[in-house]
Scaffold this motif. Structure first.
Motif, PDB file in Angstrom:
ATOM      1  N   PHE A  21      -2.348   5.245  13.105  1.00 50.79           N
ATOM      2  CA  PHE A  21      -2.535   4.598  11.810  1.00 50.79           C
ATOM      3  C   PHE A  21      -3.839   3.813  11.798  1.00 50.79           C
ATOM      4  O   PHE A  21      -4.213   3.193  12.786  1.00 50.79           O
ATOM      5  CB  PHE A  21      -1.372   3.638  11.502  1.00 50.79           C
ATOM      6  CG  PHE A  21      -0.119   4.330  11.058  1.00 50.79           C
ATOM      7  CD1 PHE A  21       0.140   4.530   9.714  1.00 50.79           C
ATOM      8  CD2 PHE A  21       0.805   4.784  11.985  1.00 50.79           C
ATOM      9  CE1 PHE A  21       1.294   5.165   9.306  1.00 50.79           C
ATOM     10  CE2 PHE A  21       1.958   5.419  11.586  1.00 50.79           C
ATOM     11  CZ  PHE A  21       2.203   5.615  10.245  1.00 50.79           C
TER      12      PHE A  21
ATOM     13  N   GLN B 108       8.555   1.827   6.434  1.00 53.27           N
ATOM     14  CA  GLN B 108       8.572   0.484   5.873  1.00 53.27           C
ATOM     15  C   GLN B 108       9.455  -0.369   6.768  1.00 53.27           C
ATOM     16  O   GLN B 108      10.588  -0.003   7.053  1.00 53.27           O
ATOM     17  CB  GLN B 108       9.105   0.453   4.447  1.00 53.27           C
ATOM     18  CG  GLN B 108       9.098  -0.963   3.879  1.00 53.27           C
ATOM     19  CD  GLN B 108       9.319  -0.990   2.395  1.00 53.27           C
ATOM     20  OE1 GLN B 108       8.638  -0.301   1.658  1.00 53.27           O
ATOM     21  NE2 GLN B 108      10.265  -1.793   1.949  1.00 53.27           N
TER      22      GLN B 108
ATOM     23  N   ASP C  60      -4.299   2.777   6.104  1.00 53.15           N
ATOM     24  CA  ASP C  60      -2.971   3.384   5.981  1.00 53.15           C
ATOM     25  C   ASP C  60      -1.858   2.348   5.880  1.00 53.15           C
ATOM     26  O   ASP C  60      -0.703   2.709   5.668  1.00 53.15           O
ATOM     27  CB  ASP C  60      -2.675   4.273   7.197  1.00 53.15           C
ATOM     28  CG  ASP C  60      -3.674   5.403   7.370  1.00 53.15           C
ATOM     29  OD1 ASP C  60      -4.251   5.854   6.357  1.00 53.15           O
ATOM     30  OD2 ASP C  60      -3.880   5.838   8.521  1.00 53.15           O
ATOM     31  N   LEU C  61      -2.198   1.069   6.051  1.00 56.18           N
ATOM     32  CA  LEU C  61      -1.189   0.017   6.156  1.00 56.18           C
ATOM     33  C   LEU C  61      -1.287  -0.987   5.015  1.00 56.18           C
ATOM     34  O   LEU C  61      -2.378  -1.302   4.548  1.00 56.18           O
ATOM     35  CB  LEU C  61      -1.350  -0.728   7.488  1.00 56.18           C
ATOM     36  CG  LEU C  61      -1.258   0.144   8.740  1.00 56.18           C
ATOM     37  CD1 LEU C  61      -1.689  -0.642   9.959  1.00 56.18           C
ATOM     38  CD2 LEU C  61       0.153   0.677   8.899  1.00 56.18           C
TER      39      LEU C  61
ATOM     40  N   ARG D 288       4.512   9.990  10.044  1.00 58.61           N
ATOM     41  CA  ARG D 288       5.369   9.794   8.877  1.00 58.61           C
ATOM     42  C   ARG D 288       5.166   8.404   8.303  1.00 58.61           C
ATOM     43  O   ARG D 288       4.627   7.517   8.956  1.00 58.61           O
ATOM     44  CB  ARG D 288       6.827   9.995   9.262  1.00 58.61           C
ATOM     45  CG  ARG D 288       7.307   9.019  10.329  1.00 58.61           C
ATOM     46  CD  ARG D 288       8.726   9.316  10.735  1.00 58.61           C
ATOM     47  NE  ARG D 288       9.146   8.363  11.757  1.00 58.61           N
ATOM     48  CZ  ARG D 288      10.270   8.433  12.395  1.00 58.61           C
ATOM     49  NH1 ARG D 288      11.095   9.409  12.129  1.00 58.61           N
ATOM     50  NH2 ARG D 288      10.592   7.535  13.289  1.00 58.61           N
ATOM     51  N   GLN D 289       5.615   8.238   7.090  1.00 53.92           N
ATOM     52  CA  GLN D 289       5.505   6.925   6.477  1.00 53.92           C
ATOM     53  C   GLN D 289       6.669   6.057   6.950  1.00 53.92           C
ATOM     54  O   GLN D 289       7.689   6.562   7.416  1.00 53.92           O
ATOM     55  CB  GLN D 289       5.483   7.023   4.975  1.00 53.92           C
ATOM     56  CG  GLN D 289       6.787   7.401   4.319  1.00 53.92           C
ATOM     57  CD  GLN D 289       6.657   7.372   2.817  1.00 53.92           C
ATOM     58  OE1 GLN D 289       5.572   7.390   2.270  1.00 53.92           O
ATOM     59  NE2 GLN D 289       7.782   7.344   2.131  1.00 53.92           N
TER      60      GLN D 289
ATOM     61  N   HIS E  79       4.240  -1.683   5.376  1.00 52.25           N
ATOM     62  CA  HIS E  79       4.379  -0.309   4.902  1.00 52.25           C
ATOM     63  C   HIS E  79       3.212   0.500   5.453  1.00 52.25           C
ATOM     64  O   HIS E  79       2.072   0.056   5.421  1.00 52.25           O
ATOM     65  CB  HIS E  79       4.376  -0.285   3.378  1.00 52.25           C
ATOM     66  CG  HIS E  79       4.559   1.068   2.770  1.00 52.25           C
ATOM     67  ND1 HIS E  79       4.315   2.232   3.406  1.00 52.25           N
ATOM     68  CD2 HIS E  79       4.977   1.439   1.544  1.00 52.25           C
ATOM     69  CE1 HIS E  79       4.558   3.258   2.613  1.00 52.25           C
ATOM     70  NE2 HIS E  79       4.961   2.792   1.477  1.00 52.25           N
ATOM     71  N   GLY E  80       3.523   1.679   5.960  1.00 52.06           N
ATOM     72  CA  GLY E  80       2.481   2.555   6.478  1.00 52.06           C
ATOM     73  C   GLY E  80       2.643   3.968   5.976  1.00 52.06           C
ATOM     74  O   GLY E  80       3.755   4.495   5.925  1.00 52.06           O
ATOM     75  N   GLN E  81       1.532   4.561   5.583  1.00 56.11           N
ATOM     76  CA  GLN E  81       1.533   5.951   5.144  1.00 56.11           C
ATOM     77  C   GLN E  81       0.174   6.535   5.495  1.00 56.11           C
ATOM     78  O   GLN E  81      -0.845   6.108   4.952  1.00 56.11           O
ATOM     79  CB  GLN E  81       1.795   6.064   3.644  1.00 56.11           C
ATOM     80  CG  GLN E  81       1.881   7.491   3.170  1.00 56.11           C
ATOM     81  CD  GLN E  81       2.382   7.597   1.743  1.00 56.11           C
ATOM     82  OE1 GLN E  81       2.610   6.608   1.068  1.00 56.11           O
ATOM     83  NE2 GLN E  81       2.549   8.812   1.287  1.00 56.11           N
ATOM     84  N   GLN E  82       0.192   7.494   6.401  1.00 54.61           N
ATOM     85  CA  GLN E  82      -1.067   8.100   6.817  1.00 54.61           C
ATOM     86  C   GLN E  82      -1.574   9.027   5.726  1.00 54.61           C
ATOM     87  O   GLN E  82      -0.809   9.758   5.097  1.00 54.61           O
ATOM     88  CB  GLN E  82      -0.892   8.864   8.128  1.00 54.61           C
ATOM     89  CG  GLN E  82      -0.639   7.946   9.298  1.00 54.61           C
ATOM     90  CD  GLN E  82      -0.405   8.704  10.588  1.00 54.61           C
ATOM     91  OE1 GLN E  82       0.178   9.772  10.579  1.00 54.61           O
ATOM     92  NE2 GLN E  82      -0.862   8.138  11.688  1.00 54.61           N
ATOM     93  N   GLN E  83      -2.869   8.959   5.519  1.00 51.85           N
ATOM     94  CA  GLN E  83      -3.502   9.791   4.500  1.00 51.85           C
ATOM     95  C   GLN E  83      -3.766  11.174   5.075  1.00 51.85           C
ATOM     96  O   GLN E  83      -4.317  11.309   6.157  1.00 51.85           O
ATOM     97  CB  GLN E  83      -4.823   9.159   4.045  1.00 51.85           C
ATOM     98  CG  GLN E  83      -4.684   7.733   3.553  1.00 51.85           C
ATOM     99  CD  GLN E  83      -3.784   7.617   2.352  1.00 51.85           C
ATOM    100  OE1 GLN E  83      -3.803   8.454   1.463  1.00 51.85           O
ATOM    101  NE2 GLN E  83      -2.982   6.572   2.316  1.00 51.85           N
ATOM    102  N   ASP E  84      -3.360  12.196   4.348  1.00 51.16           N
ATOM    103  CA  ASP E  84      -3.620  13.576   4.775  1.00 51.16           C
ATOM    104  C   ASP E  84      -5.023  13.944   4.344  1.00 51.16           C
ATOM    105  O   ASP E  84      -5.363  13.876   3.165  1.00 51.16           O
ATOM    106  CB  ASP E  84      -2.593  14.513   4.145  1.00 51.16           C
ATOM    107  CG  ASP E  84      -2.647  15.911   4.735  1.00 51.16           C
ATOM    108  OD1 ASP E  84      -3.302  16.090   5.784  1.00 51.16           O
ATOM    109  OD2 ASP E  84      -2.030  16.815   4.147  1.00 51.16           O
TER     110      ASP E  84
END
Length: 138
Positions: A55, A96, A59-60, A93-94, A72-77
């Motif tokens: 991450f 929380q 992404d955070l 993966r995302q 919250h984390g979600q990696q950008q594709d």
């Protein structure tokens, strides 16, 4: 002999928020991802460390809402990723993660270093005050 529930005891006034906090914490996901540590770094200072391999800062998201710290984390594709994996063991993966904060506990800073997100918390001691309440005639 009657059993009294903690929040409904007649001498505990205003603790209904504590009951809601316990319920909210119990409902929080028991998912183990991402793994984290909580440590005491000094008197009235704490550090939450989350292991976030892969991450980036972008992404955070870290927010505090209603005395709840949300990470919250979600990696950008990237979309142009042409890699072919023979094995993919690093989670992408995302997530929380929620942490309940007591009154007086604030986030001091957050830092991402070597795949570890450190969130430093500080508890401010309330000042002891004495209040005299005037009595009036009804």
């Amino acid at each position: 002999m009657t059993k009294l529930n903690f929040p409904s005891h007649p001498l505990l006034l205003g603790f209904d928020r504590l009951e809601r906090l316990v319920e909210r914490t119990a409902r929080a996901g028991t998912d183990g991802y991402p793994p984290f540590n909580i440590e005491v770094t000094a008197p009235n200072e704490f550090r939450i460390t989350l292991a976030l391999a892969g991450f980036r800062e972008d992404d955070l998201t870290i927010t505090v809402e209603k005395r709840q710290l949300l990470v919250h984390g979600q990696q950008q594709d990237s979309g142009n990723d042409t890699r072919v994996f023979l094995h993919r063991g690093i989670a992408a993966r995302q997530f929380q993660r929620a942490f309940a904060l007591a009154d007086g506990v604030d986030v001091a800073k957050a830092q991402l270093e070597d795949g570890l997100l450190h969130i430093d918390l500080i508890r401010k001691e309330p000042e002891d005050t004495v209040q005299t309440v005037p009595i009036t005639r009804g």
